[in-house]
Design a protein around this motif. Sequence first.
Motif, PDB file in Angstrom:
ATOM      1  N   LEU A  50      34.756  31.443  -7.497  1.00 55.14           N
ATOM      2  CA  LEU A  50      34.031  30.267  -8.400  1.00 55.14           C
ATOM      3  C   LEU A  50      34.514  29.233  -8.580  1.00 55.14           C
ATOM      4  CD1 LEU A  50      32.343  32.700 -10.607  1.00 55.14           C
ATOM      5  CD2 LEU A  50      31.598  31.786  -8.716  1.00 55.14           C
ATOM      6  N   GLU A  51      36.043  28.778  -8.267  1.00 56.17           N
ATOM      7  CA  GLU A  51      36.450  27.852  -7.980  1.00 56.17           C
ATOM      8  C   GLU A  51      36.090  26.786  -7.541  1.00 56.17           C
ATOM      9  OE1 GLU A  51      40.952  28.326  -9.871  1.00 56.17           O
ATOM     10  OE2 GLU A  51      41.156  30.458  -8.859  1.00 56.17           O
ATOM     11  N   HIS A  52      36.946  25.124  -8.156  1.00 56.82           N
ATOM     12  CA  HIS A  52      36.799  23.991  -7.312  1.00 56.82           C
ATOM     13  C   HIS A  52      38.090  23.649  -5.785  1.00 56.82           C
ATOM     14  CE1 HIS A  52      32.820  22.173  -9.418  1.00 56.82           C
ATOM     15  NE2 HIS A  52      34.561  22.532 -10.943  1.00 56.82           N
ATOM     16  N   SER A  53      37.900  23.068  -5.364  1.00 55.76           N
ATOM     17  CA  SER A  53      39.144  23.552  -4.291  1.00 55.76           C
ATOM     18  C   SER A  53      39.852  22.293  -4.570  1.00 55.76           C
ATOM     19  CB  SER A  53      39.053  22.261  -3.624  1.00 55.76           C
ATOM     20  OG  SER A  53      38.123  21.073  -3.706  1.00 55.76           O
ATOM     21  N   LYS A  54      41.186  22.800  -5.043  1.00 52.30           N
ATOM     22  CA  LYS A  54      42.059  21.726  -5.526  1.00 52.30           C
ATOM     23  C   LYS A  54      41.909  20.402  -5.590  1.00 52.30           C
ATOM     24  CE  LYS A  54      43.917  25.192  -6.700  1.00 52.30           C
ATOM     25  NZ  LYS A  54      43.964  26.083  -8.213  1.00 52.30           N
ATOM     26  N   TRP A  55      41.624  19.931  -3.919  1.00 51.53           N
ATOM     27  CA  TRP A  55      41.938  18.275  -3.922  1.00 51.53           C
ATOM     28  C   TRP A  55      40.275  18.229  -3.311  1.00 51.53           C
ATOM     29  CZ3 TRP A  55      41.392  14.819  -6.604  1.00 51.53           C
ATOM     30  CH2 TRP A  55      41.092  13.384  -6.489  1.00 51.53           C
ATOM     31  N   ASN A  56      40.789  17.512  -1.165  1.00 49.99           N
ATOM     32  CA  ASN A  56      40.302  17.839  -0.463  1.00 49.99           C
ATOM     33  C   ASN A  56      39.615  19.017   0.143  1.00 49.99           C
ATOM     34  OD1 ASN A  56      40.673  15.575  -0.453  1.00 49.99           O
ATOM     35  ND2 ASN A  56      42.380  16.134   1.191  1.00 49.99           N
ATOM     36  N   GLY A  57      38.760  19.296   0.560  1.00 46.07           N
ATOM     37  CA  GLY A  57      37.844  20.542   0.835  1.00 46.07           C
ATOM     38  C   GLY A  57      36.420  20.755   0.229  1.00 46.07           C
ATOM     39  N   CYS A  58      35.797  22.448   0.759  1.00 46.62           N
ATOM     40  CA  CYS A  58      34.707  22.084  -0.083  1.00 46.62           C
ATOM     41  C   CYS A  58      34.318  23.620  -0.062  1.00 46.62           C
ATOM     42  CB  CYS A  58      33.349  21.708  -0.227  1.00 46.62           C
ATOM     43  SG  CYS A  58      32.089  22.104  -0.553  1.00 46.62           S
ATOM     44  N   THR A  59      34.571  24.349  -2.154  1.00 49.23           N
ATOM     45  CA  THR A  59      34.507  25.741  -1.911  1.00 49.23           C
ATOM     46  C   THR A  59      32.948  25.849  -2.608  1.00 49.23           C
ATOM     47  OG1 THR A  59      34.430  25.715  -4.396  1.00 49.23           O
ATOM     48  CG2 THR A  59      36.317  26.241  -3.042  1.00 49.23           C
TER      49      THR A  59
END
Length: 371
Positions: free
Chosen positions: A43-52
């Motif tokens: 349930l966390e967003h990606s830190k920067w690049n990428g996609c959760t």
Amino acid sequence: MNAKSIIEKPNRLLSLDVFRGATIAAMILVNDPGDWGHIYPPLEHSKWNGCTPTDLVFPFFLFMVGVAVVYAMENKKATMPHGKLLLNALRRTVILLLIPWITQLIFHPEGGLAHLRLPGVLPRIALVYFICTILYLKTSQKTRDWVFAFALVGYFIIMTCIPVPGVGYANLEPETNMGAWIDRLVFTTNHLWRESHTWDPEGLLGTLPAVATGLFGIRVGSWLKRKDRDENVKVSWMFTYGVLAVVAGLIWDLFFPINKALWTSSFVLYTGGLATIALALSYWLIDVQGRKRFTYFFVVFGANAITAYVLSGFIPHYMGMIKIGGVSLYQTLFVPYFSPVNASLASAIFTVAVLWLVMWIFYVKKIFIKI
């Protein structure tokens, strides 16, 4: 918000309400953990690049804004004056802009207008909705396709080729990219994201590709609305569009990374493709195959989607003020029985359930609040 509740039976495909309801439920789930220091990892967003999985929620909703524009406007645009339709859209846009600003003043009165965050989730939804409404009413699908392409390519050029003033080169870093510079110039640091004050994940320049996400939804909604195509043909082509968009997004990711905070062009294609696949699956299962047994939970949310989202900013706040023996509900109901991460997750699920009960009362009473 219109003070008068509009009581009516929504005239739309069931799969659209289910998809929208699932998206809103997910938004509430990720926005209201019991403890921000112990968020359940998926349930966390990606830190920067990428996609959760969490990064999919907002673009899925903007995609559905585009689909909803088609279903709300298609019949009206041929029979009603466009000026009246645009005036109604402008009214809704202003309301969506005002809601988060008023909410901030209620919950953070110490900051006042001097530290009011101007960008945000609802403001972005408002701008995308209004711009997409104008484009849908005043342009052809071919023109919208060109706008979609120019938005993605133009944003790519702006972000990767134009030197950032004061930095000297184009870059995609949080505080030094072109979007962050424009936000500081237009809004000043006092009116940006509270976690940073130097950039904003819903910044002004990022509205350009966000509109492209809405146009993606318009394109799919227009296809879904066609009466000259068989349902199975619609589903097949939606899957095809979705897969091609995902592949294109992954290829573009190699030199313009998938990034939610920047809402990169690759992010638009990747998430729009996944949203199209998800909607195709929902449409095929629910409206074509008639599998409606497990839809009720999401329909309740989907019928009053914006209302549910707005209340998700109020109800958890006041739930947190409830004390049992001087101890908060979170400390009483969840912390003693779960690990820190699972307690946070259980609290988030509990919040979704409470909000669902409120929306269920609205649904049973046939109250659909139109903004």
